[in-house]
Design a protein around this motif. Structure first.
Motif, PDB file in Angstrom:
ATOM      1  N   LEU A 102       0.834  -1.199   0.000  1.00 37.99           N
ATOM      2  CA  LEU A 102       0.000   0.000   0.000  1.00 37.99           C
ATOM      3  C   LEU A 102       0.874   1.256   0.000  1.00 37.99           C
ATOM      4  O   LEU A 102       0.584   2.236  -0.704  1.00 37.99           O
ATOM      5  N   THR A 103       1.944   1.214   0.774  1.00 32.12           N
ATOM      6  CA  THR A 103       2.887   2.335   0.790  1.00 32.12           C
ATOM      7  C   THR A 103       3.565   2.485  -0.573  1.00 32.12           C
ATOM      8  O   THR A 103       3.757   3.599  -1.076  1.00 32.12           O
ATOM      9  N   GLU A 104       3.908   1.352  -1.173  1.00 38.64           N
ATOM     10  CA  GLU A 104       4.584   1.370  -2.463  1.00 38.64           C
ATOM     11  C   GLU A 104       3.670   1.915  -3.556  1.00 38.64           C
ATOM     12  O   GLU A 104       4.102   2.683  -4.426  1.00 38.64           O
ATOM     13  N   TYR A 105       2.402   1.551  -3.517  1.00 38.33           N
ATOM     14  CA  TYR A 105       1.455   2.034  -4.521  1.00 38.33           C
ATOM     15  C   TYR A 105       1.153   3.519  -4.330  1.00 38.33           C
ATOM     16  O   TYR A 105       0.820   4.222  -5.291  1.00 38.33           O
ATOM     17  N   ALA A 106       1.256   3.990  -3.095  1.00 39.74           N
ATOM     18  CA  ALA A 106       1.121   5.428  -2.864  1.00 39.74           C
ATOM     19  C   ALA A 106       2.268   6.165  -3.547  1.00 39.74           C
ATOM     20  O   ALA A 106       2.083   7.263  -4.114  1.00 39.74           O
ATOM     21  N   TRP A 107       3.468   5.566  -3.531  1.00 40.38           N
ATOM     22  CA  TRP A 107       4.615   6.153  -4.245  1.00 40.38           C
ATOM     23  C   TRP A 107       4.358   6.168  -5.755  1.00 40.38           C
ATOM     24  O   TRP A 107       4.598   7.175  -6.421  1.00 40.38           O
ATOM     25  N   LYS A 108       3.852   5.060  -6.298  1.00 37.45           N
ATOM     26  CA  LYS A 108       3.565   4.996  -7.734  1.00 37.45           C
ATOM     27  C   LYS A 108       2.521   6.043  -8.115  1.00 37.45           C
ATOM     28  O   LYS A 108       2.608   6.673  -9.175  1.00 37.45           O
ATOM     29  N   ASP A 109       1.524   6.203  -7.272  1.00 38.44           N
ATOM     30  CA  ASP A 109       0.491   7.198  -7.532  1.00 38.44           C
ATOM     31  C   ASP A 109       1.097   8.599  -7.593  1.00 38.44           C
ATOM     32  O   ASP A 109       0.744   9.410  -8.461  1.00 38.44           O
ATOM     33  N   SER A 110       2.043   8.881  -6.691  1.00 37.83           N
ATOM     34  CA  SER A 110       2.690  10.197  -6.676  1.00 37.83           C
ATOM     35  C   SER A 110       3.573  10.399  -7.907  1.00 37.83           C
ATOM     36  O   SER A 110       3.680  11.518  -8.426  1.00 37.83           O
ATOM     37  N   VAL A 111       4.200   9.321  -8.381  1.00 38.30           N
ATOM     38  CA  VAL A 111       5.047   9.411  -9.576  1.00 38.30           C
ATOM     39  C   VAL A 111       4.214   9.805 -10.790  1.00 38.30           C
ATOM     40  O   VAL A 111       4.579  10.706 -11.561  1.00 38.30           O
ATOM     41  N   LEU A 112       3.075   9.133 -10.972  1.00 34.88           N
ATOM     42  CA  LEU A 112       2.221   9.428 -12.126  1.00 34.88           C
ATOM     43  C   LEU A 112       1.567  10.796 -11.995  1.00 34.88           C
ATOM     44  O   LEU A 112       1.353  11.491 -13.003  1.00 34.88           O
ATOM     45  N   ARG A 113       1.273  11.204 -10.764  1.00 39.08           N
ATOM     46  CA  ARG A 113       0.709  12.547 -10.563  1.00 39.08           C
ATOM     47  C   ARG A 113       1.730  13.609 -10.977  1.00 39.08           C
ATOM     48  O   ARG A 113       1.376  14.617 -11.607  1.00 39.08           O
ATOM     49  N   GLU A 114       2.984  13.379 -10.629  1.00 37.23           N
ATOM     50  CA  GLU A 114       4.034  14.320 -11.010  1.00 37.23           C
ATOM     51  C   GLU A 114       4.193  14.363 -12.522  1.00 37.23           C
ATOM     52  O   GLU A 114       4.358  15.445 -13.109  1.00 37.23           O
ATOM     53  N   TRP A 115       4.123  13.204 -13.169  1.00 34.48           N
ATOM     54  CA  TRP A 115       4.231  13.159 -14.626  1.00 34.48           C
ATOM     55  C   TRP A 115       3.117  13.972 -15.284  1.00 34.48           C
ATOM     56  O   TRP A 115       3.363  14.770 -16.182  1.00 34.48           O
ATOM     57  N   GLU A 116       1.895  13.749 -14.833  1.00 31.72           N
ATOM     58  CA  GLU A 116       0.775  14.455 -15.465  1.00 31.72           C
ATOM     59  C   GLU A 116       0.874  15.962 -15.227  1.00 31.72           C
ATOM     60  O   GLU A 116       0.560  16.764 -16.117  1.00 31.72           O
ATOM     61  N   SER A 117       1.308  16.350 -14.033  1.00 28.59           N
ATOM     62  CA  SER A 117       1.443  17.770 -13.738  1.00 28.59           C
ATOM     63  C   SER A 117       2.488  18.417 -14.642  1.00 28.59           C
ATOM     64  O   SER A 117       2.269  19.513 -15.185  1.00 28.59           O
ATOM     65  N   ARG A 118       3.608  17.725 -14.845  1.00 27.05           N
ATOM     66  CA  ARG A 118       4.670  18.274 -15.690  1.00 27.05           C
ATOM     67  C   ARG A 118       4.231  18.375 -17.153  1.00 27.05           C
ATOM     68  O   ARG A 118       4.578  19.317 -17.851  1.00 27.05           O
ATOM     69  N   LEU A 119       3.467  17.390 -17.605  1.00 34.81           N
ATOM     70  CA  LEU A 119       3.055  17.370 -19.003  1.00 34.81           C
ATOM     71  C   LEU A 119       1.903  18.342 -19.283  1.00 34.81           C
ATOM     72  O   LEU A 119       1.845  18.962 -20.350  1.00 34.81           O
ATOM     73  N   ARG A 120       0.985  18.462 -18.321  1.00 39.29           N
ATOM     74  CA  ARG A 120      -0.163  19.345 -18.527  1.00 39.29           C
ATOM     75  C   ARG A 120       0.214  20.821 -18.376  1.00 39.29           C
ATOM     76  O   ARG A 120      -0.370  21.691 -19.029  1.00 39.29           O
ATOM     77  N   TYR A 121       1.156  21.081 -17.495  1.00 40.92           N
ATOM     78  CA  TYR A 121       1.528  22.476 -17.231  1.00 40.92           C
ATOM     79  C   TYR A 121       3.033  22.642 -17.418  1.00 40.92           C
ATOM     80  O   TYR A 121       3.771  22.921 -16.460  1.00 40.92           O
ATOM     81  N   PRO A 122       3.504  22.486 -18.660  1.00 41.30           N
ATOM     82  CA  PRO A 122       4.953  22.566 -18.909  1.00 41.30           C
ATOM     83  C   PRO A 122       5.542  23.940 -18.616  1.00 41.30           C
ATOM     84  O   PRO A 122       6.722  24.064 -18.297  1.00 41.30           O
ATOM     85  N   ASN A 123       4.715  24.983 -18.708  1.00 46.72           N
ATOM     86  CA  ASN A 123       5.223  26.341 -18.487  1.00 46.72           C
ATOM     87  C   ASN A 123       5.560  26.597 -17.018  1.00 46.72           C
ATOM     88  O   ASN A 123       6.253  27.567 -16.692  1.00 46.72           O
ATOM     89  N   ASN A 124       5.035  25.726 -16.132  1.00 45.35           N
ATOM     90  CA  ASN A 124       5.328  25.883 -14.709  1.00 45.35           C
ATOM     91  C   ASN A 124       6.709  25.346 -14.348  1.00 45.35           C
ATOM     92  O   ASN A 124       7.180  25.534 -13.228  1.00 45.35           O
ATOM     93  N   ASN A 125       7.336  24.640 -15.291  1.00 44.76           N
ATOM     94  CA  ASN A 125       8.640  24.048 -15.033  1.00 44.76           C
ATOM     95  C   ASN A 125       9.714  24.816 -15.810  1.00 44.76           C
ATOM     96  O   ASN A 125       9.539  25.137 -16.983  1.00 44.76           O
ATOM     97  N   THR A 126      10.809  25.083 -15.160  1.00 44.61           N
ATOM     98  CA  THR A 126      11.916  25.734 -15.838  1.00 44.61           C
ATOM     99  C   THR A 126      12.594  24.718 -16.753  1.00 44.61           C
ATOM    100  O   THR A 126      12.404  23.507 -16.635  1.00 44.61           O
ATOM    101  N   LYS A 127      13.394  25.218 -17.690  1.00 44.48           N
ATOM    102  CA  LYS A 127      14.118  24.321 -18.594  1.00 44.48           C
ATOM    103  C   LYS A 127      15.055  23.407 -17.823  1.00 44.48           C
ATOM    104  O   LYS A 127      15.255  22.245 -18.186  1.00 44.48           O
ATOM    105  N   GLN A 128      15.603  23.905 -16.736  1.00 42.16           N
ATOM    106  CA  GLN A 128      16.502  23.105 -15.919  1.00 42.16           C
ATOM    107  C   GLN A 128      15.754  21.951 -15.265  1.00 42.16           C
ATOM    108  O   GLN A 128      16.234  20.818 -15.223  1.00 42.16           O
ATOM    109  N   GLN A 129      14.533  22.229 -14.765  1.00 40.15           N
ATOM    110  CA  GLN A 129      13.721  21.186 -14.154  1.00 40.15           C
ATOM    111  C   GLN A 129      13.326  20.125 -15.177  1.00 40.15           C
ATOM    112  O   GLN A 129      13.341  18.924 -14.887  1.00 40.15           O
ATOM    113  N   GLN A 130      12.965  20.574 -16.384  1.00 38.19           N
ATOM    114  CA  GLN A 130      12.606  19.628 -17.437  1.00 38.19           C
ATOM    115  C   GLN A 130      13.792  18.755 -17.819  1.00 38.19           C
ATOM    116  O   GLN A 130      13.652  17.548 -18.022  1.00 38.19           O
TER     117      GLN A 130
END
Length: 234
Positions: A107-135
């Motif tokens: 359950l703890t491990e799947y919470a980590w996986k959930d956070s990984v995919l949430r981060e991916w979607e956030s980066r892809l949906r809002y690319p302007n919120n990330n600096t070039k260095q972060q990307q």
């Protein structure tokens, strides 16, 4: 609904319901661990992010944009947009099988996986919120593996063709019959997949005929629930 049941299960275990992954099948993991000879050694935990045209395919479970890629989606990249697969790996140490709490750990491990995919979607949906260095840092975390997509598809086709050819030739000794079988199988799979995709608006082809069969089951199940609801109201 299975997704809702997973969310309720997470709540019952004081875990925030997952948005991107289902709850783990920890009982199966315990069963597999019982077959491992050594008492120690890590389990490799894998989280996959499927990206096409700058969008996360395995986005939120309840999102209408969610696509669970199957062999058809992956092979579409030959003539269309390729699917990039980002693989996250980390280990779960098992020091003692008898004391390993699979339910809590997974359950703890799947919470980590959930956070990984949430981060991916956030980066892809809002690319302007990330600096070039972060990307750049995000992409530097991965080692790119180049593959020949055409070779992979040909390998699948030749593998199936070889098995069918040998079987038919050995059994019947008739090449014409082999050709008829190949053509018939192609049209059967193509027809059931197309009908299933049109009925359910998704491809679920892990094995031949799966899309059509699942679409039919979904239709019958929906019809049966509607009928029972009407009877209950009367």
């Amino acid at each position: 609904m299975y997704i809702q049941a997973c969310m309720e299960f997470a709540k019952s275990n004081d875990i925030k319901p997952f948005d991107y992954v289902l709850t783990p099948r920890y009982k199966g993991t315990k069963c597999l661990l019982s077959q491992v000879e050594k008492n120690n050694g890590p389990i490799v935990s894998v989280c996959l992010a499927f990206v096409r045209d700058g969008k996360l395919l395995n986005c939120k479970l309840l999102s209408p944009e969610r696509v669970v890629p199957d062999i058809y989606d992956l092979n579409q990249g030959i003539a269309g947009s390729p699917v990039s697969i980002y693989i996250h790996l980390r280990t779960i140490q098992v020091d003692d099988k008898s004391a390993f709490d699979a339910k809590t750990v997974l359950l703890t491990e799947y919470a980590w996986k959930d956070s990984v995919l949430r981060e991916w979607e956030s980066r892809l949906r809002y690319p302007n919120n990330n600096t070039k260095q972060q990307q750049q840092q995000q992409h530097n975390r991965f080692s790119k593996l180049e593959v020949c997509r055409m070779a992979i598809v040909l390998n699948h086709i030749l593998h199936v063709a070889l098995i069918m050819m040998v079987s038919v030739v050995l059994s019947f000794g008739h090449v014409v019959f082999l050709i008829k079988i190949c053509v018939a199988m192609f049209w059967c799979i193509a027809t059931t997949h197309t009908i299933g995709w049109l009925a359910n608006q998704s491809s679920m082809e892990s094995v031949p005929f799966e899309t059509g069969i699942k679409a039919a089951i979904t239709f019958v199940s929906s019809f049966w629930r509607s009928a029972r609801s009407r009877i209950a109201e009367e």
